[in-house]
Scaffold this motif. Sequence first.
Motif, mmCIF file in Angstrom:
data_model
loop_
_atom_site.group_PDB
_atom_site.id
_atom_site.type_symbol
_atom_site.label_atom_id
_atom_site.label_comp_id
_atom_site.label_asym_id
_atom_site.label_seq_id
_atom_site.Cartn_x
_atom_site.Cartn_y
_atom_site.Cartn_z
ATOM 1 N N ALA A 88 12.300 -22.950 -49.857
ATOM 2 C CA ALA A 88 11.787 -23.636 -48.558
ATOM 3 C C ALA A 88 11.283 -23.060 -47.787
ATOM 4 N N PHE A 89 11.814 -22.471 -47.042
ATOM 5 C CA PHE A 89 11.348 -21.710 -45.993
ATOM 6 C C PHE A 89 9.730 -20.988 -45.894
ATOM 7 N N GLU B 294 7.617 -23.283 -47.729
ATOM 8 C CA GLU B 294 7.620 -24.505 -48.177
ATOM 9 C C GLU B 294 7.497 -25.068 -46.711
ATOM 10 N N ARG B 295 8.167 -24.433 -45.784
ATOM 11 C CA ARG B 295 7.747 -24.943 -44.246
ATOM 12 C C ARG B 295 6.631 -24.106 -43.019
ATOM 13 N N ALA C 254 3.545 -25.589 -43.962
ATOM 14 C CA ALA C 254 3.109 -26.543 -43.861
ATOM 15 C C ALA C 254 2.571 -26.282 -42.033
ATOM 16 N N GLU C 255 3.676 -25.809 -41.701
ATOM 17 C CA GLU C 255 3.387 -25.214 -40.403
ATOM 18 C C GLU C 255 2.305 -25.001 -40.138
ATOM 19 N N LEU D 208 16.472 -20.829 -42.558
ATOM 20 C CA LEU D 208 15.805 -22.696 -42.272
ATOM 21 C C LEU D 208 16.632 -23.128 -40.509
ATOM 22 N N ASP E 219 16.197 -26.622 -37.688
ATOM 23 C CA ASP E 219 16.677 -27.066 -37.684
ATOM 24 C C ASP E 219 15.619 -27.517 -36.261
ATOM 25 N N PRO F 52 8.094 -29.345 -36.940
ATOM 26 C CA PRO F 52 7.511 -28.859 -37.509
ATOM 27 C C PRO F 52 6.450 -28.867 -35.931
ATOM 28 N N HIS G 163 9.111 -21.852 -37.963
ATOM 29 C CA HIS G 163 9.110 -20.450 -39.156
ATOM 30 C C HIS G 163 7.623 -19.955 -39.398
#
Length: 410
Positions: free
Chosen positions: A17-18, A20-21, A24-25, A284, A286, A289, A294
Amino acid sequence: MGQDIAATRFTESDFAAFRERLEAETALLARWFADGTLERGRPTAGCELETWLVGPDLEPAPRVEALLNRLDNPQVVPELATFIVEINGDPVPLRGDALSRLEAGLKLTFARCQAVAAGLDARIAMIGILPTVRPAHLTAAFMTPRPRYRALNDRILALRDARPLTLDIGGRDRLVLEWHDVMLEAAATSFQVHLKVTPEQSARAYNASKMLSGPMVAIGANSPYLFGRDLWDETRVPLFEQSVSVGDAVPEERVSFGFRYAGESILETFRSNLVRYPVLMPQLMDEPPERLAHLRLHNGTIWRWNRPLIGFDSPDCPHLRIEHRVLPAGPSLPDMIANAALYFGAVTDLIADPEPLEQKLPFADARQGFYACARDGLDARIPWLDGQVRPVAEVLREDLLPRARRGLST
């Protein structure tokens, strides 16, 4: 300041998950470079100062938690060891009396730290490696009780398959030993200067900072000794690189000079973070983006000697900074501000040079010069922009000091 985290143990799904973020960032940051979102204001200067807390015997005093509680100052934060504290200077626009204001802010916070330390039967000291630090001080017992540092230690050792770290520094003497945690890093303290730049300037500023790294470390070197051995003029450089080494497990070490100049922009370094550096702390968060939380956490676990940073002056105003990490702490505030003045002035002049300086000083030569200066200080000879190998003292006197004067006068 190092970004704290909440956990020390992570699952495979956390890493996925990290990642993936992070992807994206990084893509979002690329869009900001393209569409003009990143700030394009005047240059701004800032700094971070890592200092030692020592007792009456001048040995490390593990009383930082008490110091921080009494200070209650967000500009003063913990570091890896319970005898190291970091003082952060307020950023100032790089014009007029900027350097005086930078020094005044540091002086005020430093004096407050010194007064509080005195109440703990201690004092603040500034030097790249404290000569009185011993192996017994650099153990897990003196690790600051924060999840970030425990997670960092565990992940570095995991990448090494639990093999001990090896420190091997050959200088005037030689020191070889094995270590079973990352606490050796705590013996190296720095004065890190920050320069906010525009996206258009970013590649030239980043590359110029690398070119300056050798002369800067030569003029600032103050840390030849570790555990009673006389090693490099700035032993902090090989110490830091080897203290968090992941060996052959990944393409790049976490602390390095890098492997090339930037081409079009320092966006390239953030893209490199994705492919060359495994995630160490997949916390992770909250955060939207647009905060790049991250991306910034991952970048904070890659300690290039010149590191690009993303910051926010306000939630909607992201900016780029170059963090020039080659200088040791100390020996005094005027010394460090003088070194910062040399860097800010010289890098400003190099950025403005109409010629492509990267062709005059190939990356391999800049890298060679950096390690020569860390090893030999002001006695080093380095390749320079005129194509000659020259004494670094001559480079400083005949080229960089005049450049610094011009750069600071603009």
